[in-house]
Design a protein around this motif. Sequence first.
Motif, mmCIF file in Angstrom:
data_model
loop_
_atom_site.group_PDB
_atom_site.id
_atom_site.type_symbol
_atom_site.label_atom_id
_atom_site.label_comp_id
_atom_site.label_asym_id
_atom_site.label_seq_id
_atom_site.Cartn_x
_atom_site.Cartn_y
_atom_site.Cartn_z
ATOM 1 N N LYS A 1 0.815 -1.222 0.000
ATOM 2 C CA LYS A 1 0.000 0.000 0.000
ATOM 3 C C LYS A 1 0.848 1.271 0.000
ATOM 4 C CE LYS A 1 -4.022 -2.211 2.087
ATOM 5 N NZ LYS A 1 -3.766 -3.466 1.531
ATOM 6 N N VAL A 2 1.849 1.255 -0.894
ATOM 7 C CA VAL A 2 2.672 2.437 -1.153
ATOM 8 C C VAL A 2 2.652 2.663 -2.661
ATOM 9 C CG1 VAL A 2 4.145 2.009 0.865
ATOM 10 C CG2 VAL A 2 4.859 1.162 -1.366
ATOM 11 N N ARG B 1 9.089 8.228 4.082
ATOM 12 C CA ARG B 1 8.590 8.544 5.422
ATOM 13 C C ARG B 1 8.648 7.276 6.262
ATOM 14 N NH1 ARG B 1 3.004 10.888 3.578
ATOM 15 N NH2 ARG B 1 2.475 9.015 4.719
ATOM 16 N N LEU B 2 8.647 7.444 7.557
ATOM 17 C CA LEU B 2 8.738 6.301 8.457
ATOM 18 C C LEU B 2 7.580 5.337 8.250
ATOM 19 C CD1 LEU B 2 10.252 4.883 10.699
ATOM 20 C CD2 LEU B 2 9.030 6.297 12.340
ATOM 21 N N ASP B 3 6.373 5.831 8.043
ATOM 22 C CA ASP B 3 5.237 4.923 7.848
ATOM 23 C C ASP B 3 5.380 4.121 6.557
ATOM 24 O OD1 ASP B 3 4.757 7.351 6.443
ATOM 25 O OD2 ASP B 3 2.604 7.005 6.444
ATOM 26 N N THR B 4 5.987 4.711 5.542
ATOM 27 C CA THR B 4 6.234 4.004 4.284
ATOM 28 C C THR B 4 7.297 2.930 4.490
ATOM 29 O OG1 THR B 4 5.645 5.941 2.986
ATOM 30 C CG2 THR B 4 6.991 4.277 1.889
ATOM 31 N N TYR C 1 8.047 1.479 7.262
ATOM 32 C CA TYR C 1 7.443 0.440 8.092
ATOM 33 C C TYR C 1 6.558 -0.483 7.242
ATOM 34 C CZ TYR C 1 4.811 -1.960 11.665
ATOM 35 O OH TYR C 1 4.232 -2.932 12.431
ATOM 36 N N ALA C 2 5.748 0.083 6.364
ATOM 37 C CA ALA C 2 4.854 -0.732 5.528
ATOM 38 C C ALA C 2 5.643 -1.699 4.655
ATOM 39 C CB ALA C 2 3.969 0.169 4.668
ATOM 40 N N ASN D 1 7.465 -4.319 6.926
ATOM 41 C CA ASN D 1 6.487 -5.257 7.456
ATOM 42 C C ASN D 1 6.061 -6.258 6.383
ATOM 43 O OD1 ASN D 1 4.799 -6.194 9.585
ATOM 44 N ND2 ASN D 1 3.064 -5.177 8.619
#
Length: 79
Positions: free
Chosen positions: A29-30, A46-49, A51-52, A55
């Motif tokens: 989901k990027v 970004r950190l959330d990217t 992480y995704a 993961n």
Amino acid sequence: MVNKRLGDVVKQERLKLNLSQNALAEQAKVSLRTVSDIETYNGNPRLDTLYALANYLHISIDAVFSDKKSNMDSTMQIQ
């Protein structure tokens, strides 16, 4: 140096899963552009990217920020 390690680890793990960049982007989901930029050492995700992707690929973020190889044991992977 971090961008190179990140790009290399993401590409290596993506290829192990036999995924195209597009398939990885959809599954994590990027954006496709993000995956492409990371693998060509142009990305500053970004950190959330990050992480995704980590993961989904079952890789340790630590592997990106240290000289450790991506072949982490399960105790070092993101759960």
